[in-house]
Write a protein that holds these residues in place. Structure first.
Motif, PDB file in Angstrom:
ATOM      1  N   ASP A 116      21.510  29.037 -36.932  1.00  0.00           N
ATOM      2  CA  ASP A 116      22.120  28.789 -35.618  1.00  0.00           C
ATOM      3  C   ASP A 116      22.434  30.072 -34.858  1.00  0.00           C
ATOM      4  N   LYS A 117      21.889  31.198 -35.297  1.00  0.00           N
ATOM      5  CA  LYS A 117      22.134  32.462 -34.620  1.00  0.00           C
ATOM      6  C   LYS A 117      21.285  32.599 -33.366  1.00  0.00           C
ATOM      7  N   SER A 118      21.632  33.572 -32.530  1.00  0.00           N
ATOM      8  CA  SER A 118      20.817  33.911 -31.371  1.00  0.00           C
ATOM      9  C   SER A 118      19.929  35.097 -31.741  1.00  0.00           C
ATOM     10  N   HIS A 119      18.636  34.938 -31.576  1.00  0.00           N
ATOM     11  CA  HIS A 119      17.684  35.918 -32.074  1.00  0.00           C
ATOM     12  C   HIS A 119      16.913  36.605 -30.946  1.00  0.00           C
ATOM     13  N   VAL A 168      13.332  36.786 -36.155  1.00  0.00           N
ATOM     14  CA  VAL A 168      12.877  36.977 -34.773  1.00  0.00           C
ATOM     15  C   VAL A 168      12.211  35.690 -34.290  1.00  0.00           C
ATOM     16  N   ILE A 169      12.512  35.282 -33.070  1.00  0.00           N
ATOM     17  CA  ILE A 169      11.799  34.156 -32.467  1.00  0.00           C
ATOM     18  C   ILE A 169      10.399  34.631 -32.093  1.00  0.00           C
ATOM     19  N   GLY A 170       9.378  33.945 -32.573  1.00  0.00           N
ATOM     20  CA  GLY A 170       7.999  34.261 -32.206  1.00  0.00           C
ATOM     21  C   GLY A 170       7.475  33.268 -31.185  1.00  0.00           C
ATOM     22  N   ASP A 193      17.404  34.720 -27.597  1.00  0.00           N
ATOM     23  CA  ASP A 193      18.240  35.401 -26.609  1.00  0.00           C
ATOM     24  C   ASP A 193      17.370  35.745 -25.398  1.00  0.00           C
ATOM     25  N   PRO A 194      17.604  35.123 -24.247  1.00  0.00           N
ATOM     26  CA  PRO A 194      16.771  35.387 -23.065  1.00  0.00           C
ATOM     27  C   PRO A 194      16.894  36.800 -22.519  1.00  0.00           C
ATOM     28  N   ASN A 195      17.895  37.532 -23.001  1.00  0.00           N
ATOM     29  CA  ASN A 195      18.074  38.919 -22.567  1.00  0.00           C
ATOM     30  C   ASN A 195      17.437  39.919 -23.515  1.00  0.00           C
ATOM     31  N   ARG A 196      16.764  39.411 -24.554  1.00  0.00           N
ATOM     32  CA  ARG A 196      16.078  40.293 -25.504  1.00  0.00           C
ATOM     33  C   ARG A 196      14.650  39.784 -25.733  1.00  0.00           C
ATOM     34  N   PHE A 240      13.168  48.041 -33.683  1.00  0.00           N
ATOM     35  CA  PHE A 240      12.944  48.107 -32.242  1.00  0.00           C
ATOM     36  C   PHE A 240      13.693  46.989 -31.498  1.00  0.00           C
ATOM     37  N   VAL A 241      13.651  45.763 -32.054  1.00  0.00           N
ATOM     38  CA  VAL A 241      14.275  44.621 -31.375  1.00  0.00           C
ATOM     39  C   VAL A 241      15.713  44.391 -31.820  1.00  0.00           C
ATOM     40  N   GLY A 242      16.195  45.213 -32.750  1.00  0.00           N
ATOM     41  CA  GLY A 242      17.598  45.140 -33.139  1.00  0.00           C
ATOM     42  C   GLY A 242      17.912  44.249 -34.305  1.00  0.00           C
ATOM     43  N   VAL A 243      16.921  44.019 -35.193  1.00  0.00           N
ATOM     44  CA  VAL A 243      17.151  43.204 -36.379  1.00  0.00           C
ATOM     45  C   VAL A 243      17.258  44.068 -37.616  1.00  0.00           C
ATOM     46  N   GLY A 244      16.318  45.042 -37.737  1.00  0.00           N
ATOM     47  CA  GLY A 244      16.285  45.885 -38.929  1.00  0.00           C
ATOM     48  C   GLY A 244      17.371  46.941 -38.932  1.00  0.00           C
TER      49      GLY A 244
END
Length: 293
Positions: free
Chosen positions: A64-67, A98-100, A137-140, A289-293
């Protein structure tokens, strides 16, 4: 004879074992996320709507997180390819938080590259407006592509006009991941015609040199262009080696944040095959790069 039969069976058994391991790996990846298929990203009532080419698939982690979101654009020389070939990219992104979003777009000879870029921009706009409903996340929103898809991804990141025409105040793309990208400087490429069968590219790009420049990301780079990861195969096509080197030098000159990596021994096809392996360098860099790792 018994020994010969045994030796013959070894590669067969190895092939079966590898195939089984790959199947197990794919099943594990599929369980890690959820795939929503064939979502139209433009109004289905539009006269040019294609139920095949104007659709995308969303791969979402099962939480349920924002990705962050990575929108992937397939290659295929601007005249072939399908999102259905790249299910493994969506699954690996979802498995790593990550949402693909894997998209189709119209191809030549039905349309030329400007229309393909418009399709890709529409897919990004759809993503910004709808991805929250899938856990994104529409801002990422980041764009990614291989070969022709890499060139289109670079164009989305650099040409703000593609989004201003869609009613957006700013470009929603926060960064680009380019895997052996083609088409970064078609203005120069099509003027020179240095390689055999280059005339084939006049079908997707047309014969107007002003259009060649308009769809070449190199000429849209600005100091405020979002950051980029660029990967090139050491043994890729000479035209890609040349254009990515020019692109790299322009990124440096403008002070655009980027990382440029050459993968030793990799061909053009080998570069997209890297994306099958979850722990390869492209995914490792992408996650940071996208803020996950």
């Amino acid at each position: 004879m018994t020994l010969l039969r045994l030796l013959w069976q070894i590669p067969v058994a190895l092939t079966v074992l590898v195939s089984l391991l790959l199947l197990i790996n794919e099943c594990a990846m599929a369980r890690a996320g959820h795939r929503t298929k064939d979502i139209p990203y433009i109004n289905t009532g539009m006269p040019y709507f294609s139920p095949d080419r104007h659709t995308l698939d969303v791969y979402s982690p099962r939480d349920d997180k924002s990705h962050p979101v990575v929108l992937f654009i397939h290659g295929g020389s601007w005249n072939s390819g399908s999102k259905n070939i790249y299910t493994f990219v969506g699954r690996r992104l979802a498995a790593q938080g990550v949402i693909g979003v894997i998209i189709n777009y119209r191809l030549a000879p039905a349309v030329t590259v400007p229309a393909m870029a418009e399709d890709c921009a529409r897919a990004v706009v759809w993503t910004q407006q709808n991805i929250a409903g899938y856990g994104g996340d529409p801002n990422r929103i980041y764009v990614m592509g291989h070969s022709a898809g890499g060139g289109l991804a670079a164009l989305l990141a650099t040409n703000d006009a593609l989004f201003m025409g869609r009613g957006l105040a700013t470009n929603p793309v926060k960064g680009a991941i380019l895997d052996d990208p083609g088409g970064l400087d078609m203005f120069d490429y099509l003027q020179k015609m240095e390689y055999p069968n280059d005339e084939q590219y006049l079908v997707p790009f047309g014969k107007d040199s002003t259009v060649w420049r308009t769809v070449s990301p190199l000429y849209h780079l600005q100091a405020d262009t979002p950051p980029m990861l660029v990967y090139v195969g050491e043994k890729t096509y000479p035209s890609i080696l040349n254009s990515t080197d020019k692109f790299r030098r322009q990124l440096q000159q403008l002070g655009i944040r980027h990382k440029f990596t050459t993968l030793p021994g990799k061909s053009h096809i080998g570069m997209v095959l890297q994306l099958f392996w979850r722990k390869n360098i492209i995914y490792k860099d992408l996650l940071t790069f996208v803020g996950v790792g």
